[in-house]
Design a protein around this motif. Structure first.
Motif, mmCIF file in Angstrom:
data_model
loop_
_atom_site.group_PDB
_atom_site.id
_atom_site.type_symbol
_atom_site.label_atom_id
_atom_site.label_comp_id
_atom_site.label_asym_id
_atom_site.label_seq_id
_atom_site.Cartn_x
_atom_site.Cartn_y
_atom_site.Cartn_z
ATOM 1 N N GLU A 11 -19.788 98.102 20.482
ATOM 2 C CA GLU A 11 -19.830 98.724 21.808
ATOM 3 C C GLU A 11 -20.638 97.879 22.787
ATOM 4 O O GLU A 11 -21.679 97.309 22.433
ATOM 5 C CB GLU A 11 -20.437 100.126 21.716
ATOM 6 N N ALA A 12 -20.160 97.797 24.024
ATOM 7 C CA ALA A 12 -20.812 97.003 25.067
ATOM 8 C C ALA A 12 -20.850 97.827 26.349
ATOM 9 O O ALA A 12 -20.084 97.603 27.274
ATOM 10 C CB ALA A 12 -20.058 95.695 25.294
ATOM 11 N N ARG A 13 -21.756 98.794 26.391
ATOM 12 C CA ARG A 13 -21.804 99.706 27.528
ATOM 13 C C ARG A 13 -23.247 99.934 27.963
ATOM 14 O O ARG A 13 -24.027 100.592 27.253
ATOM 15 C CB ARG A 13 -21.156 101.040 27.172
ATOM 16 N N ARG A 158 -34.568 86.197 23.337
ATOM 17 C CA ARG A 158 -35.255 86.160 24.633
ATOM 18 C C ARG A 158 -34.627 87.152 25.608
ATOM 19 O O ARG A 158 -35.336 87.879 26.326
ATOM 20 C CB ARG A 158 -35.213 84.743 25.197
ATOM 21 N N LEU A 159 -33.309 87.198 25.631
ATOM 22 C CA LEU A 159 -32.617 88.135 26.510
ATOM 23 C C LEU A 159 -32.872 89.584 26.097
ATOM 24 O O LEU A 159 -32.930 90.481 26.943
ATOM 25 C CB LEU A 159 -31.116 87.842 26.522
ATOM 26 N N MET A 171 -26.151 96.415 21.853
ATOM 27 C CA MET A 171 -25.211 95.315 21.648
ATOM 28 C C MET A 171 -25.930 94.068 21.158
ATOM 29 O O MET A 171 -25.468 93.381 20.239
ATOM 30 C CB MET A 171 -24.458 95.002 22.946
ATOM 31 N N LEU A 172 -27.096 93.769 21.755
ATOM 32 C CA LEU A 172 -27.825 92.561 21.368
ATOM 33 C C LEU A 172 -28.367 92.664 19.943
ATOM 34 O O LEU A 172 -28.496 91.645 19.257
ATOM 35 C CB LEU A 172 -28.951 92.286 22.359
ATOM 36 N N ARG A 178 -25.622 89.341 13.537
ATOM 37 C CA ARG A 178 -24.547 88.415 13.187
ATOM 38 C C ARG A 178 -25.050 86.970 13.198
ATOM 39 O O ARG A 178 -24.656 86.155 12.356
ATOM 40 C CB ARG A 178 -23.356 88.570 14.146
ATOM 41 N N ASP A 179 -25.930 86.629 14.150
ATOM 42 C CA ASP A 179 -26.505 85.283 14.178
ATOM 43 C C ASP A 179 -27.380 85.041 12.953
ATOM 44 O O ASP A 179 -27.462 83.912 12.449
ATOM 45 C CB ASP A 179 -27.328 85.078 15.454
ATOM 46 N N THR A 180 -28.059 86.081 12.489
ATOM 47 C CA THR A 180 -28.834 85.965 11.253
ATOM 48 C C THR A 180 -27.914 85.611 10.090
ATOM 49 O O THR A 180 -28.176 84.667 9.325
ATOM 50 C CB THR A 180 -29.573 87.279 10.949
#
Length: 297
Positions: A11-13, A158-159, A171-172, A178-180
């Motif tokens: 979700e991106a809300r 940072r964001l 979302m972040l 996923r980056d992990t």
């Protein structure tokens, strides 16, 4: 073949519009380590992979996932821009604080993209295909992938600390996770390459007998003091198991003066005429063209 699913990967809300943060989030879309970069990096690595099987499938799995990340973040950017600046500009005239917010958005998001995301970074610089690494050597590429995911996760972290919006943070959190995994995954893939006997520690695993091996063992101490000599890279067996690592305390240059040849007169480079070409026919641009013509015939 790619198949598009209409639902987002996550979700991106956001809870409310934030055009300033939308501009910041552009870094994760079109920045050097943004989602467009890893998408195209992995796609080209996959398309260039010469082996069918687990490695190619892995690369294409992650490449396709990253397409979904671009869509997800681009959607978040558009939703953060909702209502700005069209319905907010009039209020901004009366409210200096809101005016500063509107002034902090990327005007191209409104003028060019109609209130949506752009293939740009947070400064409005367009995404560049030169960001990607796809060499065909899987060891070199997987190491580049680890670095890309590390930089991407760093910027996402940072964001994450630059917003209080719960929807954006949710979302972040997904992106961070996923980056992990992707960092751990590429590191595991590097070890798998070694286990499968396809690559070793140094990329490429070739030409060791051709290189000047005496220069493959030591750190050149080119900084004041000797602090760098305290690291593991200056002693013991190298990770490749081939060399014993050391340090050259006072390295000396191995070449002669870096004098360039006399310039071609027709290029009008400033020159005092102190040295003449051995054979004018073989020097400069005309000489180079002449040699190419001779080679062609």
């Amino acid at each position: 073949m790619f198949h598009h699913t209409k639902k987002l990967q996550f979700e991106a809300r956001p809870e409310q519009p934030d055009p300033v943060y939308a501009r910041k989030l552009q870094e994760l879309v079109g920045g050097a380590y943004g989602e467009m970069t890893v998408t195209m990096q992995y796609l080209f690595q996959g398309w260039n992979c010469r082996m069918e099987g687990k490695y190619k499938d892995l690369i294409m799995d992650i490449a396709t996932e990253e397409i979904g990340h671009v869509e997800m973040i681009a959607t978040m950017v558009a939703r953060l821009l909702e209502g700005a600046p069209a319905t907010e500009t009039a209020r901004a005239v009366q409210d200096p604080v809101l005016g500063a917010v509107i002034g902090g958005m990327d005007p191209q998001q409104a003028i060019v993209a109609g209130g949506g995301a752009l293939p740009n970074n947070s400064q409005g610089v367009p995404w560049n295909g030169g960001y990607i690494v796809a060499s065909g050597n899987l060891l070199a590429d997987f190491r580049a992938n680890v670095a890309a995911e590390a930089q991407g996760r760093l910027q996402t972290a940072r964001l994450y600390n630059m917003t209080d919006d719960p929807g954006v943070k949710e979302m972040l959190k997904f992106n961070l996770a996923r980056d992990t995994y992707h960092q751990n995954m590429w590191l595991a893939a590097i070890e798998q390459l070694k286990e499968d006997g396809l690559e070793d520690t140094v990329a490429p695993n070739a030409l060791f007998d051709e290189e000047f091996s005496e220069h493959a063992t030591s750190l050149w101490n080119l900084s004041e003091g000797n602090d760098s000599a305290q690291g593991a890279w200056a002693r013991g067996t190298a990770p490749d198991g081939r060399h014993e690592m050391g340090i050259v305390e006072q390295p000396e240059p191995l070449g002669g003066p870096g004098t360039t040849p006399p310039p071609d007169p027709e290029l009008f480079a400033t020159y005092d005429g102190s040295e003449k070409p051995a054979d004018p026919k073989l020097s400069g641009v005309k000489g180079m063209v002449g040699r190419l013509k001779e080679k062609a015939t």
